[in-house]
Design a protein around this motif. Structure first.
Motif, PDB file in Angstrom:
ATOM      1  N   ALA A 437       0.668  -0.873  -0.611  1.00 17.20           N
ATOM      2  CA  ALA A 437       0.187  -0.045  -0.294  1.00 17.20           C
ATOM      3  C   ALA A 437       0.706   0.866   0.146  1.00 17.20           C
ATOM      4  O   ALA A 437       1.634   1.122   1.128  1.00 17.20           O
ATOM      5  CB  ALA A 437      -0.958  -0.081   1.260  1.00 17.20           C
ATOM      6  N   PRO A 438       0.033   2.127  -0.608  1.00 18.04           N
ATOM      7  CA  PRO A 438       1.447   3.167  -0.720  1.00 18.04           C
ATOM      8  C   PRO A 438       0.527   4.408   0.232  1.00 18.04           C
ATOM      9  O   PRO A 438      -0.093   4.287   0.832  1.00 18.04           O
ATOM     10  CB  PRO A 438       0.714   4.451  -1.769  1.00 18.04           C
ATOM     11  N   ARG A 439       2.454   4.958   1.322  1.00 16.63           N
ATOM     12  CA  ARG A 439       2.311   5.091   2.150  1.00 16.63           C
ATOM     13  C   ARG A 439       2.408   6.908   2.147  1.00 16.63           C
ATOM     14  O   ARG A 439       2.102   7.862   2.811  1.00 16.63           O
ATOM     15  CB  ARG A 439       3.613   5.029   2.903  1.00 16.63           C
ATOM     16  N   THR A 440       2.898   7.716   0.480  1.00 11.46           N
ATOM     17  CA  THR A 440       2.635   9.101   0.272  1.00 11.46           C
ATOM     18  C   THR A 440       2.113   9.146  -0.667  1.00 11.46           C
ATOM     19  O   THR A 440       1.929   8.744  -1.780  1.00 11.46           O
ATOM     20  CB  THR A 440       4.314   9.474   0.592  1.00 11.46           C
ATOM     21  N   SER A 441       1.666  10.432  -1.228  1.00  3.86           N
ATOM     22  CA  SER A 441       0.756  11.057  -2.439  1.00  3.86           C
ATOM     23  C   SER A 441       2.286  10.378  -3.795  1.00  3.86           C
ATOM     24  O   SER A 441       1.617  10.561  -5.497  1.00  3.86           O
ATOM     25  CB  SER A 441       0.379  12.105  -2.255  1.00  3.86           C
ATOM     26  N   THR A 442       3.548  10.338  -3.298  1.00  2.37           N
ATOM     27  CA  THR A 442       4.110  10.314  -4.935  1.00  2.37           C
ATOM     28  C   THR A 442       4.306   8.592  -4.729  1.00  2.37           C
ATOM     29  O   THR A 442       5.617   8.734  -5.381  1.00  2.37           O
ATOM     30  CB  THR A 442       5.340  11.297  -4.311  1.00  2.37           C
ATOM     31  N   GLU A 443       3.672   7.706  -4.901  1.00  2.41           N
ATOM     32  CA  GLU A 443       4.301   6.540  -4.576  1.00  2.41           C
ATOM     33  C   GLU A 443       3.001   5.234  -5.365  1.00  2.41           C
ATOM     34  O   GLU A 443       1.635   6.600  -4.597  1.00  2.41           O
ATOM     35  CB  GLU A 443       4.179   5.875  -3.418  1.00  2.41           C
ATOM     36  N   ILE A 444       2.526   4.754  -5.797  1.00  2.00           N
ATOM     37  CA  ILE A 444       1.377   3.937  -6.938  1.00  2.00           C
ATOM     38  C   ILE A 444       2.130   2.492  -6.255  1.00  2.00           C
ATOM     39  O   ILE A 444       2.919   2.346  -6.064  1.00  2.00           O
ATOM     40  CB  ILE A 444       1.133   4.437  -8.115  1.00  2.00           C
ATOM     41  N   GLY A 445       1.383   1.979  -6.131  1.00  2.00           N
ATOM     42  CA  GLY A 445       0.802   0.734  -5.741  1.00  2.00           C
ATOM     43  C   GLY A 445       0.904  -0.227  -7.212  1.00  2.00           C
ATOM     44  O   GLY A 445       0.779  -0.094  -7.981  1.00  2.00           O
ATOM     45  N   THR A 446       1.853  -0.979  -7.303  1.00  2.00           N
ATOM     46  CA  THR A 446       2.099  -2.477  -8.587  1.00  2.00           C
ATOM     47  C   THR A 446       0.684  -2.543  -8.408  1.00  2.00           C
ATOM     48  O   THR A 446      -0.120  -2.678  -9.797  1.00  2.00           O
ATOM     49  CB  THR A 446       2.369  -3.697  -8.115  1.00  2.00           C
ATOM     50  N   ALA A 447      -0.036  -3.112  -7.980  1.00  2.00           N
ATOM     51  CA  ALA A 447      -2.086  -3.261  -8.395  1.00  2.00           C
ATOM     52  C   ALA A 447      -2.125  -2.240  -9.105  1.00  2.00           C
ATOM     53  O   ALA A 447      -3.170  -2.358  -9.970  1.00  2.00           O
ATOM     54  CB  ALA A 447      -2.639  -3.496  -6.883  1.00  2.00           C
ATOM     55  N   GLY A 448      -2.448  -0.863  -8.188  1.00  2.00           N
ATOM     56  CA  GLY A 448      -2.811   0.342  -8.896  1.00  2.00           C
ATOM     57  C   GLY A 448      -2.495   0.799  -9.851  1.00  2.00           C
ATOM     58  O   GLY A 448      -2.799   0.942 -10.986  1.00  2.00           O
ATOM     59  N   LEU A 449      -0.897   0.775 -10.386  1.00  2.00           N
ATOM     60  CA  LEU A 449      -0.380   0.834 -11.692  1.00  2.00           C
ATOM     61  C   LEU A 449      -1.055  -0.304 -12.624  1.00  2.00           C
ATOM     62  O   LEU A 449      -0.888   0.709 -13.924  1.00  2.00           O
ATOM     63  CB  LEU A 449       1.216   1.384 -11.444  1.00  2.00           C
ATOM     64  N   THR A 450      -0.830  -1.163 -12.477  1.00  2.00           N
ATOM     65  CA  THR A 450      -2.043  -2.269 -13.298  1.00  2.00           C
ATOM     66  C   THR A 450      -3.203  -2.026 -13.486  1.00  2.00           C
ATOM     67  O   THR A 450      -3.502  -2.272 -14.960  1.00  2.00           O
ATOM     68  CB  THR A 450      -1.836  -3.291 -12.471  1.00  2.00           C
ATOM     69  N   THR A 451      -3.830  -1.771 -12.671  1.00  2.00           N
ATOM     70  CA  THR A 451      -5.404  -1.470 -12.932  1.00  2.00           C
ATOM     71  C   THR A 451      -5.288  -0.018 -13.779  1.00  2.00           C
ATOM     72  O   THR A 451      -6.045  -0.022 -14.726  1.00  2.00           O
ATOM     73  CB  THR A 451      -5.531  -0.835 -11.816  1.00  2.00           C
ATOM     74  N   LEU A 452      -4.411   0.761 -13.898  1.00  7.18           N
ATOM     75  CA  LEU A 452      -3.692   2.294 -14.970  1.00  7.18           C
ATOM     76  C   LEU A 452      -3.326   1.029 -16.434  1.00  7.18           C
ATOM     77  O   LEU A 452      -4.443   2.021 -16.874  1.00  7.18           O
ATOM     78  CB  LEU A 452      -3.293   3.218 -14.407  1.00  7.18           C
ATOM     79  N   MET A 453      -2.906   0.542 -16.230  1.00  2.00           N
ATOM     80  CA  MET A 453      -2.768   0.290 -17.509  1.00  2.00           C
ATOM     81  C   MET A 453      -3.799  -0.791 -18.223  1.00  2.00           C
ATOM     82  O   MET A 453      -3.470  -0.452 -19.624  1.00  2.00           O
ATOM     83  CB  MET A 453      -1.499  -0.723 -17.457  1.00  2.00           C
ATOM     84  N   ARG A 454      -4.405  -1.601 -17.622  1.00  5.88           N
ATOM     85  CA  ARG A 454      -6.046  -2.339 -17.895  1.00  5.88           C
ATOM     86  C   ARG A 454      -6.607  -1.354 -18.366  1.00  5.88           C
ATOM     87  O   ARG A 454      -7.319  -1.354 -20.039  1.00  5.88           O
ATOM     88  CB  ARG A 454      -5.693  -2.916 -17.066  1.00  5.88           C
ATOM     89  N   GLU A 455      -7.063   0.120 -17.656  1.00  8.00           N
ATOM     90  CA  GLU A 455      -7.973   1.273 -18.023  1.00  8.00           C
ATOM     91  C   GLU A 455      -7.564   1.532 -19.656  1.00  8.00           C
ATOM     92  O   GLU A 455      -8.105   1.595 -20.291  1.00  8.00           O
ATOM     93  CB  GLU A 455      -7.878   1.410 -16.727  1.00  8.00           C
ATOM     94  N   ILE A 456      -6.592   2.455 -19.483  1.00  3.63           N
ATOM     95  CA  ILE A 456      -5.892   2.506 -20.655  1.00  3.63           C
ATOM     96  C   ILE A 456      -6.150   1.767 -21.946  1.00  3.63           C
ATOM     97  O   ILE A 456      -6.657   1.788 -23.185  1.00  3.63           O
ATOM     98  CB  ILE A 456      -4.368   3.142 -20.413  1.00  3.63           C
ATOM     99  N   ALA A 457      -5.757   0.441 -21.820  1.00  2.00           N
ATOM    100  CA  ALA A 457      -5.594  -0.475 -22.491  1.00  2.00           C
ATOM    101  C   ALA A 457      -6.871  -0.731 -23.276  1.00  2.00           C
ATOM    102  O   ALA A 457      -7.736  -1.113 -24.359  1.00  2.00           O
ATOM    103  CB  ALA A 457      -4.668  -1.710 -22.078  1.00  2.00           C
ATOM    104  N   ASP A 458      -8.048  -1.331 -21.747  1.00  2.00           N
ATOM    105  CA  ASP A 458      -9.406  -1.092 -22.519  1.00  2.00           C
ATOM    106  C   ASP A 458      -9.935  -0.008 -23.442  1.00  2.00           C
ATOM    107  O   ASP A 458     -10.798  -1.002 -24.448  1.00  2.00           O
ATOM    108  CB  ASP A 458      -9.961  -1.217 -21.019  1.00  2.00           C
ATOM    109  N   ARG A 459      -9.664   1.193 -23.355  1.00  2.00           N
ATOM    110  CA  ARG A 459      -9.529   1.858 -23.903  1.00  2.00           C
ATOM    111  C   ARG A 459      -9.353   2.235 -25.610  1.00  2.00           C
ATOM    112  O   ARG A 459      -9.601   3.154 -26.153  1.00  2.00           O
ATOM    113  CB  ARG A 459     -10.687   3.166 -23.672  1.00  2.00           C
TER     114      ARG A 459
END
Length: 474
Positions: A437-459
Motif C-alpha cells: 500500500a502506498p504511504r505518500t502521495s508520490t507512491e503508487i502500488g503495483t496493483a494500482g499501476l496494473t489497473t491504470l495500464m489495463r484501463e488505458i488498454a481497455d479504452r
C-alpha cells in the motif's frame, strides 16, 4: 558578458512575444509559441555544447480567427470592468492593436464578448487564445464561455486559477497561448449538457463567445486579448487521444516494478532523471537505464544534474547556476548514450531565478520541451507552450495520503474517458512504485499501476513517450 546579461538581452526587430519571436505577417507564418520572457535569446554568444535540435512543433493553422483588429465587433463589459479600450495600440503581438480591459477590483466578472456571430462548428477543433495579464498580483481566475442565445446556452472552461505559491501558467507581462479542448470543458448551462463520460451534447452551432477575467477583490487587473481562434484538435492524429507515462526522480522501482507491468502491455515510459543520483542507493543505474531504453523503448530525459538542485529547485538559483546545471545534465545524458531532449522541472517550478531570469527561458537553451505539473487543462497537440507541458501528478491508489486518486482517471467521466471520447494528450506524472500500500502521495502500488495500464488498454488509447509525441508535429 555574463550568462544572466545575455539571457536578458533583447533581439532585433519586430514586437517580442512570449512565443520566443515576433508575430509578423500572416497566421500561417507564425512560429509555435514557447513561453519565454519579453526579449529574445539572441544575445547569447556561446551556445551550450548540446543545444536542442530545434525540432519543436509547427504552428497549427487556424480555420477561424479573430485577431482583434479594426472593426472586430467585440465589446468589453461585466460588473467587474472599470475601463476598456477596444482598439489598444500600446501592446500587441499581431497586426497593430489588441483589446485592453482593466477590472475594478471587486472580484466580479469582466469580459470581452461577442454574440450573434455566424454559427461556427467546433467538431474536431480546439480553441486557441492569445492574451496577456500585465500584473497577475490580483488575478483570481480566467474562464472562457462558448454558446448560443446570448450565452443562455453555453459551455465553459475554467482554464486558469491563479496560485500565490505554485508555478503559474499565466505570469505577469507575458503574452500567453492557451488551448481549450472538449476533454477539458468544465461546465454546461441551458440546453447544453456534458454526458457521464465527459462528452458535450453538441459541438456545433455556436454564435457567442466570451473571454472572462476575475480579480481577487484585492485590486484591479489589466488584461489584453489578442486572438480567439479555432485549430485542429488532437483527434486528427490520435482519434482516441494519447497518453504519456512519465516518472520523475530516477527511483530504482521504476525499473524493478513499473517496467515489468508496462512491458506486459507493451507500453513505454519517459523517465526524468537526476544525474547525481544515478548508481547510488535506491536509484537507477546507468545499465538499467540503457536496458529500459534499448529493449523496452523507454525514453531517458532530464530532471536535474545535482541532487541539491533538485531539492532546491531552479528558481532558488541564480541564472548562471541554473544554466550550469542544465549544461551538466545535458552533457551527462548525451555522454551516457541517452539522446532525449526532454526535461521536467523539479517540483514543477519554472518561475524566475533568484536574479530574475525565467527558468523556462534557460531550459530552452538545452532542451526541446520541459514538463510542469500544472493540470488545470490537459495538454494538446501541438502543445501551446512546449516549455510548460501540462501533466497530472501525484497519482496514487492509496487512501488518506493526498495526491490524485487513481479513480479520478479510471472512473466514469474521468480523465481516461475524456481522453478517449474527446481526445487530448494526457501526460501522467508518477514517481515511486511500491509492492504494498502506498504511504505518500508520490507512491503508487503495483496493483494500482496494473489497473491504470489495463484501463488505458481497455479504452484503446495509444501510449507514447514524450519524444515520440513531439515527433508527430516537428
Amino acid at each position: 558578458m555574463s550568462r544572466r546579461s545575455a539571457l536578458l538581452m533583447g533581439g532585433a526587430g519586430g514586437v517580442a512575444m512570449a512565443g520566443g519571436g515576433a508575430w509578423l505577417g500572416s497566421v500561417a507564418a507564425q512560429p509555435a509559441a514557447a513561453p519565454v520572457a519579453e526579449g529574445a535569446i539572441g544575445g547569447l554568444t556561446t551556445p551550450p555544447p548540446y543545444a536542442p535540435s530545434g525540432r519543436r512543433p509547427k504552428n497549427r493553422r487556424a480555420t477561424w480567427s479573430q485577431q482583434f483588429q479594426a472593426s472586430h465587433g467585440w465589446t468589453a463589459g461585466g460588473a467587474g470592468t472599470a475601463s476598456a479600450e477596444a482598439n489598444d495600440r500600446t501592446q500587441f503581438v499581431r497586426g497593430t492593436q489588441s483589446v485592453r480591459v482593466t477590472t475594478n477590483g471587486t472580484g466580479k466578472q469582466s469580459y470581452v464578448r461577442r454574440s450573434g456571430m455566424t454559427a461556427v462548428n467546433l467538431t474536431g477543433k480546439m480553441i486557441r487564445l492569445v492574451f496577456r495579464v500585465d500584473d497577475v498580483t490580483n488575478l483570481s481566475k480566467l474562464v472562457f464561455y462558448l454558446g448560443s442565445g446570448a450565452l443562455k446556452n453555453h459551455f465553459s472552461w475554467t482554464f486558469h486559477v491563479h496560485s500565490r505559491t505554485a508555478a503559474n501558467y499565466v505570469q505577469s507581462g507575458e503574452w500567453v497561448t492557451v488551448h481549450l479542448q472538449w476533454a477539458d470543458v468544465t461546465g454546461a448551462a441551458g440546453t447544453y449538457a456534458i454526458s457521464a463520460t465527459g462528452t458535450p451534447s453538441t459541438t456545433a452551432g455556436f454564435t457567442d463567445m466570451s473571454f472572462a477575467v476575475y480579480d481577487n477583490a484585492g485590486g484591479p487587473v489589466t488584461y489584453r486579448l489578442q486572438a480567439v481562434e479555432l485549430i485542429p484538435d488532437t483527434a486528427d492524429v490520435f482519434p482516441r487521444g494519447v497518453v504519456s507515462l512519465t516518472f520523475d526522480d530516477s527511483h530504482k522501482s521504476i525499473h524493478d516494478l513499473a517496467r515489468p507491468v508496462m512491458d506486459s502491455f507493451g507500453f513505454p515510459g519517459t523517465v526524468y532523471n537526476i544525474a547525481d543520483a544515478i548508481g547510488t542507493g535506491s536509484f537507477l543505474t546507468v545499465d538499467q537505464m540503457r536496458s529500459m531504453q534499448n529493449f523496452s523503448g523507454w525514453e531517458m530525459g532530464g530532471h536535474a544534474y545535482a541532487n541539491a538542485t533538485h531539492t532546491a529547485s531552479y528558481p532558488k538559483l541564480t541564472a548562471e547556476q541554473a544554466d550550469e546545471d542544465f549544461r551538466r545534465l545535458r552533457e551527462w545524458l548525451v555522454s551516457n548514450g541517452f539522446t532525449s531532449e526532454h526535461f521536467a522541472y523539479p517540483h514543477g517550478a519554472f518561475q524566475k531565478t533568484s536574479d530574475g531570469v525565467p527558468v523556462d527561458l534557460i531550459a530552452s537553451r538545452h532542451f526541446t520541451t520541459a514538463r510542469s505539473i500544472i493540470s488545470e487543462t490537459i495538454e494538446s497537440f501541438a502543445p501551446a507552450h512546449p516549455y510548460r507541458l501540462k501533466a497530472l501528478t501525484g497519482i496514487t491508489d492509496g487512501t488518506g495520503i493526498g495526491g490524485t486518486a487513481l479513480s479520478k482517471l479510471t472512473g466514469e467521466g474521468g480523465r481516461l474517458d475524456r481522453c478517449a471520447e474527446s481526445g487530448d494528450w494526457l501526460i501522467l506524472c508518477l514517481h515511486k512504485v511500491v509492492e504494498g500500500a502506498p504511504r505518500t502521495s508520490t507512491e503508487i502500488g503495483t496493483a494500482g499501476l496494473t489497473t491504470l495500464m489495463r484501463e488505458i488498454a481497455d479504452r484503446d488509447i495509444p501510449v507514447v513517450t514524450v519524444e515520440e509525441a513531439m515527433a508527430h508535429y516537428q
